[in-house]
Scaffold this active site. Sequence first.
Site, PDB file in Angstrom:
ATOM      1  N   ARG A 116       0.855  -1.188   0.000  1.00 48.76           N
ATOM      2  CA  ARG A 116       0.000   0.000   0.000  1.00 48.76           C
ATOM      3  C   ARG A 116       0.898   1.247   0.000  1.00 48.76           C
ATOM      4  O   ARG A 116       1.931   1.271   0.671  1.00 48.76           O
ATOM      5  CB  ARG A 116      -0.835  -0.052   1.272  1.00 48.76           C
ATOM      6  CG  ARG A 116      -1.777   1.106   1.505  1.00 48.76           C
ATOM      7  CD  ARG A 116      -3.009   0.953   0.720  1.00 48.76           C
ATOM      8  NE  ARG A 116      -4.083   1.830   1.167  1.00 48.76           N
ATOM      9  CZ  ARG A 116      -5.077   2.221   0.365  1.00 48.76           C
ATOM     10  NH1 ARG A 116      -5.127   1.824  -0.890  1.00 48.76           N
ATOM     11  NH2 ARG A 116      -6.029   2.971   0.831  1.00 48.76           N
ATOM     12  N   THR A 403      -9.590   0.676  -9.003  1.00 53.35           N
ATOM     13  CA  THR A 403      -9.043  -0.501  -8.323  1.00 53.35           C
ATOM     14  C   THR A 403      -9.283  -1.720  -9.198  1.00 53.35           C
ATOM     15  O   THR A 403     -10.176  -1.737 -10.036  1.00 53.35           O
ATOM     16  CB  THR A 403      -9.719  -0.661  -6.941  1.00 53.35           C
ATOM     17  OG1 THR A 403      -9.477   0.510  -6.187  1.00 53.35           O
ATOM     18  CG2 THR A 403      -9.194  -1.851  -6.172  1.00 53.35           C
ATOM     19  N   THR A 421      -4.630  -0.751  -6.614  1.00 53.30           N
ATOM     20  CA  THR A 421      -5.453   0.450  -6.790  1.00 53.30           C
ATOM     21  C   THR A 421      -4.608   1.668  -7.112  1.00 53.30           C
ATOM     22  O   THR A 421      -3.462   1.757  -6.682  1.00 53.30           O
ATOM     23  CB  THR A 421      -6.286   0.713  -5.508  1.00 53.30           C
ATOM     24  OG1 THR A 421      -7.063   1.885  -5.681  1.00 53.30           O
ATOM     25  CG2 THR A 421      -5.425   0.881  -4.278  1.00 53.30           C
ATOM     26  N   ASN A 423      -6.694   4.355  -6.628  1.00 52.87           N
ATOM     27  CA  ASN A 423      -7.800   5.001  -5.917  1.00 52.87           C
ATOM     28  C   ASN A 423      -8.935   5.380  -6.867  1.00 52.87           C
ATOM     29  O   ASN A 423      -9.737   4.519  -7.184  1.00 52.87           O
ATOM     30  CB  ASN A 423      -7.359   6.183  -5.065  1.00 52.87           C
ATOM     31  CG  ASN A 423      -8.436   6.537  -4.054  1.00 52.87           C
ATOM     32  OD1 ASN A 423      -9.242   5.690  -3.708  1.00 52.87           O
ATOM     33  ND2 ASN A 423      -8.479   7.760  -3.586  1.00 52.87           N
ATOM     34  N   ASP A 445      -7.617   8.481   0.630  1.00 52.41           N
ATOM     35  CA  ASP A 445      -8.085   7.407   1.512  1.00 52.41           C
ATOM     36  C   ASP A 445      -7.733   7.680   2.976  1.00 52.41           C
ATOM     37  O   ASP A 445      -8.155   6.947   3.870  1.00 52.41           O
ATOM     38  CB  ASP A 445      -7.525   6.044   1.071  1.00 52.41           C
ATOM     39  CG  ASP A 445      -8.437   5.370   0.047  1.00 52.41           C
ATOM     40  OD1 ASP A 445      -9.559   5.861  -0.178  1.00 52.41           O
ATOM     41  OD2 ASP A 445      -8.034   4.343  -0.523  1.00 52.41           O
ATOM     42  N   SER A 474      -7.596   1.111   3.791  1.00 53.74           N
ATOM     43  CA  SER A 474      -8.084   0.625   2.496  1.00 53.74           C
ATOM     44  C   SER A 474      -9.246  -0.330   2.721  1.00 53.74           C
ATOM     45  O   SER A 474      -9.378  -0.923   3.793  1.00 53.74           O
ATOM     46  CB  SER A 474      -6.944  -0.117   1.800  1.00 53.74           C
ATOM     47  OG  SER A 474      -7.418  -0.795   0.664  1.00 53.74           O
ATOM     48  N   SER A 475     -10.066  -0.482   1.702  1.00 47.83           N
ATOM     49  CA  SER A 475     -11.119  -1.506   1.766  1.00 47.83           C
ATOM     50  C   SER A 475     -10.730  -2.766   0.995  1.00 47.83           C
ATOM     51  O   SER A 475     -11.522  -3.713   0.931  1.00 47.83           O
ATOM     52  CB  SER A 475     -12.415  -0.952   1.172  1.00 47.83           C
ATOM     53  OG  SER A 475     -12.854   0.154   1.913  1.00 47.83           O
ATOM     54  N   GLY A 497     -13.688  -1.396  -5.999  1.00 47.26           N
ATOM     55  CA  GLY A 497     -14.893  -0.601  -5.781  1.00 47.26           C
ATOM     56  C   GLY A 497     -14.971   0.076  -4.432  1.00 47.26           C
ATOM     57  O   GLY A 497     -16.071   0.207  -3.888  1.00 47.26           O
TER      58      GLY A 497
END
Length: 593
Positions: A116, A403, A421, A423, A445, A474-475, A497
């Site tokens: 990340r 993403t 990603t 973003n 984010d 992050s998701s 998403g």
Amino acid sequence: MSKLLCLRPFSLLPAVLSAIATLAITPPAPAGPPDPASYSATFEHAAVAADHPLASQAGAEILEKGGNAVDAAVAVSFALSVVRPESCGIGGGGFMVIHLQDDPRFGTLTTAINYREQCPTGIDSMYYTRPENAEEFASTRGAKAVAIPGTVAGLFYALEKYGTLKPDIVLAPAIRAAEGGFIADDHIVSSARDIGRWIDKDPILRRERFAFAWERFCARGTLKAGDRLTLPEQAQALRLLAQRGAGVFYFGEIGQAIIAAIQRDGGPMLAADLASFKVDEIRPLQVEAAGRTFHCMPPPSSGGMALAQTLGILERSPQKLTDHPRQSPASIHLLAETMKHAFADRARWLGDPAFGKVPVERLMSDEYLRQRAAVFDPTHTLATDRYGTTPGSPGEAVDDGGTSHFSVIDARGNAVACTETINLEFGSLLCVPEFGFALNNQMDDFLTRPGEANAFGLTQSRRNLPEPGKRPLSSMSPTIAISKDTGRVELIAGAAGGPRIISATLQIIINALIHRMTAADAMAAPRFHTQWMPDTLWLEDELRGGGLESGLVTLGHHTAGKCPQAAAQMILIRDRRIEAASDPRKGGRPAGY
Ligand code: GLY
């Protein structure tokens, strides 16, 4: 279909910004049910499901050459950098969960790689609140939005440690695609149209700041499906990486070009920031549920925690999803109510664990998950403050795309779940013109302006404020499920998403493993999304109207249409056959042999 994401609810963002707060996973809704042959397939030995057919083929080519799942994953990721510049790429970052089965070097092992992006040293927690950074889109577009990219470091780390092939072999398909070109599909056209409309309004954006994105990704507003796009500049970057390794990106010619692009646009990132990027290898989060062990990504992913908490709460709930018809008000109510606990905890508790304690053990403890299961009311939703940690317990109060996911399995049973990603679509729009790629806008984010939600409508706590070196929450939720019966991989899943990554990944897993649907059906089934706040239950069109929606309203849900979409990818191993499915919502297609 509108592609708007939730705007910052308390800000006075002009309407123009709504056009950029979009995701790279929102293609036009297909008319009628998609033909499964267009997005899924069954294989005997090995498979890749990515969100672009050329990327799946890149991975399959490496698998057929004898590469393992990690070699293939690295090939897929570099290929996606070329063919999905709106979704991911070497200017971004990601998470990779790897499972090796009886590997001659490592035995059987499951591990997670965190690449990340990190916050540059010039950005602190108050950066976006200062007058000189007051531009409304400072955290979403342009150089101030760019976090230190991690994809190249992460891919080389994975390849060198867990792969078996040399960089020139795994990079070859991506270089071919960048040089020979690829055909624009609906997804890139729709993404280019969205950002093109915004860039086109201002000659400074069009001619100066985002000129490469405008000229090359948007074809000056004329890009249409069927056009051929080439990226010879990115081919040159990939060739340098194949010859000289990741150093050329972080300390060499590519790095110099990145810093020059950022400084031309007034961003604070320095060469020393780029050189300082660190990959982190960590133990995946594990949750036992439905007869499987799920390996999920730990923080700074919130997705792994949310998946693990939701599956853990459902496991402890007296109510079972299988007690009700699959798409009934009662089953959607149970799952949505469970997910809201996870999203509430995301907002209150999660951040980069390298910068502050994240109470993973408590939030994942048997006692806590049982408590959350116990507050479920089958007859109604709860007051919003009853989701997640109960008020008065230790902790803070709430103070407050682009993403791509792919899944890989090789013939030996090794697997990779990887989500990457930049973003929002085309990231910051700021490109490195010499090398033909877009830089991320991952700074958004973070909690950039306390009291405001981010471009995904997510409220977040001060734990997720920017700090030099920190990674934004992050998701992304790459997940591998191991069967307790066989000890082998049974499912590899994830999605793109924003926060819908979490709800989509959960729903395809539940469809496949609990409702025993085929991968193709599990993927195509209509989905819903909730993220606790705003207190909305978004329904895809097929779930709207009729008794289902009115049943949910009776249970207290605030339903809405125009469900913001996610694009998932899944591989399911069932009866010794490999079912691979890409999400028909985005246009990928699996490959394998
Ligand atoms: N940039 C979207 C996410 O990481 O959740």
